[in-house]
Design a protein around this motif. Structure first.
Motif, PDB file in Angstrom:
ATOM      1  N   THR A  34       0.889  -1.300  -0.203  1.00  0.00           N
ATOM      2  CA  THR A  34      -0.016  -0.046   0.010  1.00  0.00           C
ATOM      3  C   THR A  34       0.948   1.484   0.013  1.00  0.00           C
ATOM      4  O   THR A  34       0.334   2.358  -0.417  1.00  0.00           O
ATOM      5  N   HIS A  35       2.276   1.175   0.680  1.00  0.00           N
ATOM      6  CA  HIS A  35       3.029   2.437   0.400  1.00  0.00           C
ATOM      7  C   HIS A  35       3.256   2.798  -0.876  1.00  0.00           C
ATOM      8  O   HIS A  35       3.614   4.026  -1.372  1.00  0.00           O
ATOM      9  N   HIS A  36       3.129   1.774  -1.853  1.00  0.00           N
ATOM     10  CA  HIS A  36       3.664   2.364  -3.481  1.00  0.00           C
ATOM     11  C   HIS A  36       2.212   2.227  -4.181  1.00  0.00           C
ATOM     12  O   HIS A  36       2.690   2.088  -5.500  1.00  0.00           O
ATOM     13  N   LEU A  37       0.957   2.241  -3.711  1.00  0.00           N
ATOM     14  CA  LEU A  37      -0.085   2.344  -4.627  1.00  0.00           C
ATOM     15  C   LEU A  37       0.028   3.547  -5.585  1.00  0.00           C
ATOM     16  O   LEU A  37      -0.459   3.281  -6.580  1.00  0.00           O
ATOM     17  N   TRP A  38       0.572   4.712  -5.032  1.00  0.00           N
ATOM     18  CA  TRP A  38       0.528   5.748  -6.007  1.00  0.00           C
ATOM     19  C   TRP A  38       1.675   5.609  -7.100  1.00  0.00           C
ATOM     20  O   TRP A  38       1.528   6.310  -8.144  1.00  0.00           O
ATOM     21  N   GLN A  39       2.517   4.629  -6.964  1.00  0.00           N
ATOM     22  CA  GLN A  39       3.551   4.145  -8.043  1.00  0.00           C
ATOM     23  C   GLN A  39       2.938   3.258  -9.140  1.00  0.00           C
ATOM     24  O   GLN A  39       3.504   2.885  -9.893  1.00  0.00           O
ATOM     25  N   PHE A  40       1.521   2.985  -8.948  1.00  0.00           N
ATOM     26  CA  PHE A  40       0.935   1.928  -9.801  1.00  0.00           C
ATOM     27  C   PHE A  40       1.168   2.219 -11.450  1.00  0.00           C
ATOM     28  O   PHE A  40       1.611   1.267 -12.288  1.00  0.00           O
ATOM     29  N   PRO A  41       1.259   3.441 -11.706  1.00  0.00           N
ATOM     30  CA  PRO A  41       1.232   3.769 -13.239  1.00  0.00           C
ATOM     31  C   PRO A  41       2.697   3.603 -13.636  1.00  0.00           C
ATOM     32  O   PRO A  41       2.861   3.177 -14.776  1.00  0.00           O
ATOM     33  N   GLU A  42       3.707   3.825 -12.797  1.00  0.00           N
ATOM     34  CA  GLU A  42       5.161   3.261 -13.027  1.00  0.00           C
ATOM     35  C   GLU A  42       5.316   1.972 -13.150  1.00  0.00           C
ATOM     36  O   GLU A  42       5.854   1.284 -13.861  1.00  0.00           O
ATOM     37  N   ILE A  43       4.527   1.203 -12.045  1.00  0.00           N
ATOM     38  CA  ILE A  43       4.928  -0.330 -12.105  1.00  0.00           C
ATOM     39  C   ILE A  43       4.123  -0.847 -13.412  1.00  0.00           C
ATOM     40  O   ILE A  43       4.620  -1.973 -14.074  1.00  0.00           O
TER      41      ILE A  43
END
Length: 269
Positions: A34-43
């Motif tokens: 959940t810490h990286h949810l905002w990075q989903f577009p990058e992922i």
């Protein structure tokens, strides 16, 4: 080949979970906490562009991403996160371990989001946090949850404010006064508890579980609210919603019965 599979959530942030996915589930294209949810577009872009499987599970408890576009299911109701993480290590709860300690969003950012929602026609805003009552404890300006509620309630427009979850330990007289003062704040509290019999034996509860304060303070909060209804301030009637952990792990039947007998004591609706 066109279908991409990702695993996200609290448990996804556990190293043992991501290691198992990495070794046993080759069809999963990515894992992120959940810490990286905002990075989903990058992922997602990394996967679509042919890069190797993506694993974003590093613990980043201090980061709060702002300004991310959101798609909401309703034009009338909206959920607004005001904080992340939790400092309470309640039994069976994984949140403090995978979402980190409490981090509050900036006062001004929350107000700006609520103002935008209200101007867009939203009629009901629910403020979210694992323990909203402790909002602001980590901020330098000294503003607390009651201050935030008051500020939002004074925004122009016709709307209602709700919030969850409210830990009884951090509930204050100031919070109750604020709820009573502003008509736009719903007169409802979400007070979950797990061990009713903790009221009969705090020492026993402390020795076995870390949720000993929930029922004790729940009764105190319920009593304070009901006493307030008859006070000169004439607070509006409060309702209590509940979330009850109904497990029987290590529980005697009598303890489970006590838990449900606690409902009228606290004053749940």
């Amino acid at each position: 080949p066109a279908q991409k599979i990702f695993l996200c959530g609290c448990m996804a942030g556990e190293t043992k979970v991501s290691d198992r996915v990495r070794g046993s589930f080759p069809l999963v294209d990515g894992v992120f906490s959940t810490h990286h949810l905002w990075q989903f577009p990058e992922i997602l872009w990394n996967v679509l562009s042919g890069k190797k499987r993506q694993f974003f599970i590093a613990d980043e408890p201090g980061s709060i991403a702002e300004g991310i576009p959101q798609v909401r299911d309703s034009r009338l109701k909206a959920w607004v996160s005001i904080m992340y993480g939790c400092n309470n290590f309640c039994t069976y709860c994984i949140v403090p371990y995978v979402r980190g300690r409490e981090r509050s969003r900036k006062f001004e950012d929350i107000l700006a989001e609520c103002r935008c929602l209200i101007e867009g026609g939203v009629k009901e805003i629910t403020l979210l946090g694992q323990n909203v009552n402790s909002y602001g404890n980590d901020l330098p300006d000294g503003k607390d949850f009651a201050d935030l509620l008051a500020a939002i309630a004074q925004l122009p427009g016709d709307f209602l404010i709700r919030f969850m979850t409210s830990h009884p330990r951090d509930a204050s007289e100031k919070l109750f006064d604020t709820m009573a003062k502003y008509p736009k704040i719903s007169k409802q509290l979400h007070l979950p508890f797990q061990r009713a019999h903790a009221a009969a034996g705090v020492g026993q509860a402390v020795g076995k579980l870390n949720d000993h304060i929930v029922f004790i303070h729940g009764k105190a909060v319920g009593g304070e609210l009901h006493r307030g209804q008859d006070a000169q301030r004439q607070r509006a009637a409060f309702q209590h919603a509940q979330g009850i952990a109904a497990d029987d792990h290590g529980r005697a039947r009598a303890q489970l019965v006590q838990r449900y007998l606690a409902l009228p004591q606290v004053g749940y609706a």
